[in-house]
Design an enzyme around this catalytic site. Structure first.
Site, PDB file in Angstrom:
ATOM      1  CG  HIS A   1      -8.077  -1.578   9.831  1.00  0.00           C
ATOM      2  ND1 HIS A   1      -7.314  -0.263   9.818  1.00  0.00           N
ATOM      3  CD2 HIS A   1      -7.703  -2.840   9.012  1.00  0.00           C
ATOM      4  CE1 HIS A   1      -6.872  -0.148   8.202  1.00  0.00           C
ATOM      5  NE2 HIS A   1      -6.145  -2.376   7.514  1.00  0.00           N
TER       6      HIS A   1
ATOM      7  CG  ASP B   1      -1.912  -3.504   5.727  1.00  0.00           C
ATOM      8  OD1 ASP B   1      -2.146  -4.694   5.569  1.00  0.00           O
ATOM      9  OD2 ASP B   1      -2.714  -2.752   4.948  1.00  0.00           O
TER      10      ASP B   1
ATOM     11  CG  HIS C   1      -5.651  -0.977   4.265  1.00  0.00           C
ATOM     12  ND1 HIS C   1      -5.472  -2.291   3.784  1.00  0.00           N
ATOM     13  CD2 HIS C   1      -6.977  -1.216   3.230  1.00  0.00           C
ATOM     14  CE1 HIS C   1      -6.276  -2.916   2.866  1.00  0.00           C
ATOM     15  NE2 HIS C   1      -7.354  -2.037   2.105  1.00  0.00           N
TER      16      HIS C   1
ATOM     17  CG  ASP D   1      -2.915  -5.442   2.281  1.00  0.00           C
ATOM     18  OD1 ASP D   1      -1.582  -4.695   2.610  1.00  0.00           O
ATOM     19  OD2 ASP D   1      -3.500  -5.208   3.310  1.00  0.00           O
TER      20      ASP D   1
HETATM   21 ZN   LIG Z   1      -4.460  -3.899   4.709  1.00  0.00          ZN
END
Ligand SMILES: [Zn+2]
Length: 350
Positions: free
Chosen positions: A126, A163, A165, A250
């Protein structure tokens, strides 16, 4: 058996929040504990990390931002964004996370290792060029891809981000470049909000960003289908010289942050698919870099199966064809079609 390297160092646990935070040092505690189990101990080649230099961080980050993170060293904890803390040792730890990933790249490209897994934190995908975001300080995988191209004079790198995200920072780092292909599967709409199907890159980078946004629900079979229908044909056509995996756990079925249904067997199978096409395009040179994953037992069991796959202890004969049987087409057929429509102009294989 493959020569599989691991980056681990107790200093990666020095990035500690002063209150409860899901991205905690305990994540590495359970992974390092797993590496000491009889079944795992002594099977992997240790890679000693080093700090990334200022110049290496600047492959992705602007000097003013690096200076901001540096200014948190030795200070009381501060929040760099609503989710992202920096405490007294965070700057050093983040430099070691990026640097550890770089040493893994050196060893794999040097031929001493076939593949490697960097068990580092804080995570990175991120982190933007100019700001911290979503638990991430420096973008480890992006820095490593930039480094592989520049220092080792490679032509093309592929980053696979499984991931939960979307890796906004990684995508933005290479959005206008053709020499790094970014592929992401992610829950959507969800944090951080980026990763639409039509985000395909711009300028010379057009067609070198591939986003597969997903509603909650997909598990082992659906991820396998997406990897085989979209990622694999694109990767075979792109022919990367090195492959990175932003390995977030995740998407594990019990993860507290996510709605995906992947099991340890599913993670092993995804790793196998990646290792198989990487074998065709770049002699299997794959560097896995830890991103998210907040269910501690799930993280441990999933990473364990990925490591066994990397070394060839399981799935040595190939991907697990049985997983494909259970695919729920209603979950993914529509999105696969949309991604193919968006990417078809750039890839003959689709
Ligand atoms: Zn994540």
């Amino acid at each position: 058996m493959a020569h599989t390297g691991i980056v681990r160092d107790n200093r990666y646990m020095d990035h500690v929040a002063n209150t409860y935070h899901p991205e905690s040092h305990q994540r590495l505690e359970v992974l390092y504990g797993m590496l000491q189990e009889t079944e795992m101990k002594g099977k992997f080649i240790e890679v000693q990390p080093r700090m990334a230099t200022r110049e290496e961080l600047e492959l992705i980050h602007v000097p003013r931002y690096i200076q901001l993170v540096a200014s948190t060293a030795g200070q009381a904890c501060t929040m760099l964004d609503p989710d992202t803390y920096a405490c007294s040792k965070s700057y050093e730890t983040a430099k070691l996370a990026a640097g550890g990933t770089l040493v893994a790249v050196d060893r794999v490209l040097g031929g001493e290792l076939d593949n490697a897994f960097a068990f580092v934190r804080p995570p990175g995908h991120h982190a933007e060029s100019n700001r911290a975001m979503g638990f991430c300080l420096f973008n480890n995988v992006a820095i490593a891809a930039g480094y592989a191209l520049k220092t080792h004079k490679l032509r093309k790198a592929l980053i696979i981000d499984w991931d939960l995200h979307h890796g906004n920072g990684t995508q933005h780092s290479f959005y206008e470049r053709a020499d790094v292909l970014y592929f992401s599967t992610h829950q959507f709409p969800y944090y951080p909000g980026t990763g639409y199907v039509n985000e395909v890159g711009s300028g010379t980078g057009k067609g070198f960003t591939v986003n597969v946004p997903l509603s909650p629900g997909p598990g082992d079979a659906e991820y396998m289908q997406i990897f085989e229908d979209i990622l694999e044909p694109i990767a075979m056509e792109y022919k990367p010289d090195i492959v990175f995996v932003s390995a977030g756990f995740d998407i594990y079925y019990q993860d507290p942050l996510g709605g995906m249904q992947v099991t340890p067997e599913g993670f092993a199978n995804l790793a196998k698919i990646v290792l198989e096409f990487a074998k065709e395009t770049c002699k299997g040179k794959v560097v896995f870099v830890l991103e998210g994953g907040y269910h501690l037992d799930g993280l441990r069991d999933s990473v364990k199966d990925v490591l066994k796959t990397m070394r060839g202890d399981i799935l040595a004969g190939g991907r697990d064809e049985n997983i494909r049987e259970g695919v729920d087409h209603r979950m993914i057929d529509d999105i696969i079609k949309k991604v193919k429509e968006a990417q078809k102009p750039f890839w003959k294989n689709l």
